[in-house]
Design an enzyme around this catalytic site. Structure first.
Site, mmCIF file in Angstrom:
data_model
loop_
_atom_site.group_PDB
_atom_site.id
_atom_site.type_symbol
_atom_site.label_atom_id
_atom_site.label_comp_id
_atom_site.label_asym_id
_atom_site.label_seq_id
_atom_site.Cartn_x
_atom_site.Cartn_y
_atom_site.Cartn_z
ATOM 1 N N ARG A 27 0.818 -1.230 0.000
ATOM 2 C CA ARG A 27 0.000 0.000 0.000
ATOM 3 C C ARG A 27 0.846 1.271 0.000
ATOM 4 O O ARG A 27 0.456 2.257 0.632
ATOM 5 C CB ARG A 27 -0.940 0.048 1.202
ATOM 6 C CG ARG A 27 -2.085 -0.939 1.149
ATOM 7 C CD ARG A 27 -3.286 -0.364 0.401
ATOM 8 N NE ARG A 27 -4.261 -1.416 0.189
ATOM 9 C CZ ARG A 27 -5.343 -1.581 0.948
ATOM 10 N NH1 ARG A 27 -5.611 -0.753 1.911
ATOM 11 N NH2 ARG A 27 -6.166 -2.563 0.694
ATOM 12 N N ARG A 31 -3.986 6.398 0.605
ATOM 13 C CA ARG A 31 -4.610 7.576 1.230
ATOM 14 C C ARG A 31 -3.733 8.377 2.167
ATOM 15 O O ARG A 31 -4.088 9.493 2.532
ATOM 16 C CB ARG A 31 -5.881 7.146 1.975
ATOM 17 C CG ARG A 31 -7.024 6.833 1.031
ATOM 18 C CD ARG A 31 -8.127 6.117 1.765
ATOM 19 N NE ARG A 31 -7.628 4.835 2.247
ATOM 20 C CZ ARG A 31 -8.390 3.895 2.791
ATOM 21 N NH1 ARG A 31 -9.674 4.105 2.954
ATOM 22 N NH2 ARG A 31 -7.865 2.749 3.187
ATOM 23 N N ARG A 40 -7.387 10.684 -6.747
ATOM 24 C CA ARG A 40 -8.611 9.898 -6.595
ATOM 25 C C ARG A 40 -9.844 10.773 -6.740
ATOM 26 O O ARG A 40 -10.832 10.373 -7.355
ATOM 27 C CB ARG A 40 -8.632 9.182 -5.249
ATOM 28 C CG ARG A 40 -9.763 8.172 -5.176
ATOM 29 C CD ARG A 40 -9.900 7.527 -3.843
ATOM 30 N NE ARG A 40 -10.217 8.508 -2.821
ATOM 31 C CZ ARG A 40 -10.581 8.223 -1.587
ATOM 32 N NH1 ARG A 40 -10.668 6.970 -1.218
ATOM 33 N NH2 ARG A 40 -10.840 9.170 -0.731
ATOM 34 N N ASP A 77 -6.361 -3.409 -7.482
ATOM 35 C CA ASP A 77 -6.898 -4.043 -6.277
ATOM 36 C C ASP A 77 -7.071 -5.527 -6.543
ATOM 37 O O ASP A 77 -7.217 -5.936 -7.696
ATOM 38 C CB ASP A 77 -8.246 -3.426 -5.894
ATOM 39 C CG ASP A 77 -8.585 -3.758 -4.442
ATOM 40 O OD1 ASP A 77 -8.111 -3.043 -3.560
ATOM 41 O OD2 ASP A 77 -9.297 -4.756 -4.204
ATOM 42 N N TYR A 154 -14.195 -12.959 -0.339
ATOM 43 C CA TYR A 154 -14.993 -11.792 -0.745
ATOM 44 C C TYR A 154 -16.156 -12.211 -1.638
ATOM 45 O O TYR A 154 -17.256 -11.669 -1.554
ATOM 46 C CB TYR A 154 -14.117 -10.771 -1.470
ATOM 47 C CG TYR A 154 -13.170 -10.054 -0.525
ATOM 48 C CD1 TYR A 154 -13.626 -9.035 0.306
ATOM 49 C CD2 TYR A 154 -11.827 -10.416 -0.440
ATOM 50 C CE1 TYR A 154 -12.773 -8.381 1.191
ATOM 51 C CE2 TYR A 154 -10.966 -9.772 0.435
ATOM 52 C CZ TYR A 154 -11.445 -8.759 1.247
ATOM 53 O OH TYR A 154 -10.601 -8.132 2.127
HETATM 54 O O1 CP3 Z 1 0.295 -1.781 -2.479
HETATM 55 C C1 CP3 Z 1 -0.037 -0.918 -3.311
HETATM 56 O O2 CP3 Z 1 0.306 0.280 -3.230
HETATM 57 C C2 CP3 Z 1 -0.849 -1.363 -4.507
HETATM 58 C C3 CP3 Z 1 -2.232 -1.209 -4.397
HETATM 59 C C4 CP3 Z 1 -3.120 -2.196 -3.637
HETATM 60 C C5 CP3 Z 1 -4.419 -1.812 -3.209
HETATM 61 N N1 CP3 Z 1 -5.044 -2.922 -2.734
HETATM 62 C C6 CP3 Z 1 -4.964 -0.463 -3.318
HETATM 63 C C7 CP3 Z 1 -6.099 -0.074 -2.456
HETATM 64 C C8 CP3 Z 1 -2.965 -3.550 -3.330
HETATM 65 C C9 CP3 Z 1 -1.745 -4.447 -3.505
HETATM 66 C C10 CP3 Z 1 -4.185 -3.995 -2.761
HETATM 67 C C11 CP3 Z 1 -4.450 -5.396 -2.351
HETATM 68 C C12 CP3 Z 1 -5.670 -5.701 -1.591
HETATM 69 N N2 CP3 Z 1 -6.920 -5.203 -1.767
HETATM 70 C C13 CP3 Z 1 -5.747 -6.697 -0.579
HETATM 71 C C14 CP3 Z 1 -4.603 -7.585 -0.162
HETATM 72 C C15 CP3 Z 1 -3.671 -6.905 0.752
HETATM 73 C C16 CP3 Z 1 -4.253 -6.576 2.083
HETATM 74 O O3 CP3 Z 1 -4.428 -5.380 2.347
HETATM 75 O O4 CP3 Z 1 -4.523 -7.518 2.839
HETATM 76 C C17 CP3 Z 1 -7.062 -6.733 -0.117
HETATM 77 C C18 CP3 Z 1 -7.604 -7.612 0.976
HETATM 78 C C19 CP3 Z 1 -7.812 -5.788 -0.887
HETATM 79 C C20 CP3 Z 1 -9.250 -5.519 -0.787
HETATM 80 C C21 CP3 Z 1 -9.525 -4.132 -0.371
HETATM 81 N N3 CP3 Z 1 -9.261 -3.009 -1.142
HETATM 82 C C22 CP3 Z 1 -10.085 -3.699 0.854
HETATM 83 C C23 CP3 Z 1 -10.495 -4.624 1.991
HETATM 84 C C24 CP3 Z 1 -10.156 -2.320 0.792
HETATM 85 C C25 CP3 Z 1 -10.805 -1.424 1.794
HETATM 86 C C26 CP3 Z 1 -9.998 -1.219 3.003
HETATM 87 C C27 CP3 Z 1 -9.228 0.051 2.848
HETATM 88 O O5 CP3 Z 1 -8.043 0.068 3.205
HETATM 89 O O6 CP3 Z 1 -9.873 1.021 2.454
HETATM 90 C C28 CP3 Z 1 -9.594 -1.909 -0.451
HETATM 91 C C29 CP3 Z 1 -9.432 -0.529 -0.920
HETATM 92 C C30 CP3 Z 1 -8.081 -0.095 -1.397
HETATM 93 N N4 CP3 Z 1 -7.220 -0.821 -2.164
HETATM 94 C C31 CP3 Z 1 -7.504 1.195 -1.185
HETATM 95 C C32 CP3 Z 1 -6.260 1.210 -1.845
HETATM 96 C C33 CP3 Z 1 -5.282 2.349 -1.972
HETATM 97 C C34 CP3 Z 1 -8.145 2.344 -0.441
HETATM 98 C C35 CP3 Z 1 -9.289 2.821 -1.286
HETATM 99 C C36 CP3 Z 1 -9.475 4.292 -1.329
HETATM 100 O O7 CP3 Z 1 -8.637 5.019 -1.893
HETATM 101 O O8 CP3 Z 1 -10.520 4.715 -0.824
#
Ligand code: CP3
Length: 353
Positions: A27, A31, A40, A77, A154
């Protein structure tokens, strides 16, 4: 193919000597960066950002403009696959992901199909190609996917869950149906990662965020076995370059030997694992990636430096360590703290090589 200017990540994943320990952060685009929030907002939503290759490329590169990171990870994602399967993905502000049509009925499960990445996930492949062009071989680009089991969580639950009641009920009541979903997901993940490799991803990572909620024998049967199949189907080389793979099961610390034997090049570990003991357990077969507690980045510079030093010292001397957090960066992380960590790892790790 032109060589990478900084190939420390690839070398460390393959357990080859490097002058220092490379670092990237799960990540790393997100944010906690004000410029991410601006992009975004311009995109309209998180999902529109993922689906717009120009803007996804922009946010992929944002953390690299600020910090001396040793890799980029494509901005996307893990839920792009269920979305491409037609389950209807959305992200409600502050609530996490929602799937409109979760898998519940046997009929729906039996008609599930693996998407063709070139058709249904083209926007991700376009982003990979654009990021590679923009990086100009400075650092490698990591591609990724969710694990078959984590995606199934999911797909069955329809969103985030604390207990995984629905998917676990399915696992115990109708293992045949869960196996069917996992078989389709396994094919989908293999094709998706191979398409990312063909588009330019130079390493790939499988995120098994929820495998650690399973019992030991269920983990082997429902998560690890399918990741192993994915690894068996991956392209190991592209244009003559080895494409290393990283497998990360959050909460998988009890099963490191089995994970290391899956065929991956590197094992990701969360912060509950002692990296010194982990190294002794997996031996020389794989590299390790991790494992600072993301919460350590909320503390001040002195604490960050000393905690980074402790992780480096615990891994010890020699090749095969990629520094990372034990899970994703918190959105409340001050960006200056990330700079402190990256610089500390680069500086302090030289003594260990
Ligand atoms: O690492 C990076 O910079 C690459 C981007 C990346 C995102 N998601 C961007 C994201 C990666 C590698 C992921 C993987 C991901 N997504 C996982 C596996 C890793 C982990 O965190 O366990 C999972 C379970 C998801 C599913 C997911 N996406 C969830 C549960 C959420 C909501 C929770 C949250 O943190 O908001 C997301 C949203 C998400 N994916 C965001 C980002 C930057 C935040 C969304 C936003 O900008 O509002």
């Amino acid at each position: 193919m032109p060589k990478l200017t900084n190939d420390t990540l690839i070398r460390a994943l393959l357990r080859q000597p490097t002058p220092y320990t490379p670092i990237w952060l799960m990540r790393q685009a997100g944010r906690y960066l004000p410029e991410y929030n601006q992009t975004r907002a311009r995109a309209g939503s998180f999902l529109e950002l993922c689906k717009n290759p120009d803007l996804a490329t922009e946010v992929t590169l944002q953390p690299l403009a600020r910090f001396a990171l040793d890799a980029a990870i494509v901005f996307s994602d893990i839920l792009t696959i269920p979305d491409a399967m037609g389950l209807g993905l959305s992200f409600a502000e502050g609530e996490g992901p929602r799937l409109e049509r979760p898998l519940r009925e046997e009929r729906e499960i039996r008609s599930l199909a693996a998407p063709d990445p070139d058709r249904h996930l083209r926007y991700v492949l376009d982003t990979v190609r654009q990021v590679r062009r923009a990086l100009d071989n400075e650092v490698p680009l990591i591609g990724f996917s969710g694990s078959p089991f984590t995606l199934a969580c999911y797909m069955v639950e329809g969103g985030a869950s604390s207990e995984f009641r629905t998917v676990k009920t399915l696992l115990y009541d109708r293992p045949d149906l869960l196996h069917h979903i996992l078989e389709v997901n396994g094919r989908a993940v293999t094709a998706y990662l191979n398409a990312q490799i063909e588009s330019g991803a130079q390493a790939v990572m499988i995120f098994d965020t929820w495998g650690g909620t399973l019992g030991t024998s269920e983990y082997g049967e429902f998560s690890l076995a399918y990741m192993q199949r994915v690894l068996e189907g991956l392209k190991r080389e592209h244009h003559g370059e080895r494409i290393p793979s990283i497998l990360f099961t959050k909460g998988g610390g009890g099963w490191l030997e089995a994970i290391a034997a899956s065929g991956c090049d590197a094992v990701g570990i969360d912060w509950t694992v002692d990296i010194r003991a982990a190294r002794a357990r997996v031996g020389k077969g794989v590299a390790l990636q991790g494992n600072l507690d993301p919460a350590a980045l909320l503390a001040g510079p002195q604490a960050i430096r000393s905690r980074a030093a402790a992780v480096l010292a615990a891994f010890g001397h020699g090749a095969g360590h990629v520094f990372n957090l034990g899970h994703g960066l918190s959105q409340f992380t001050p960006p200056e703290h990330v700079a402190v960590l990256v610089d500390a790892v680069h500086e302090l790790s030289r003594a260990h090589h």
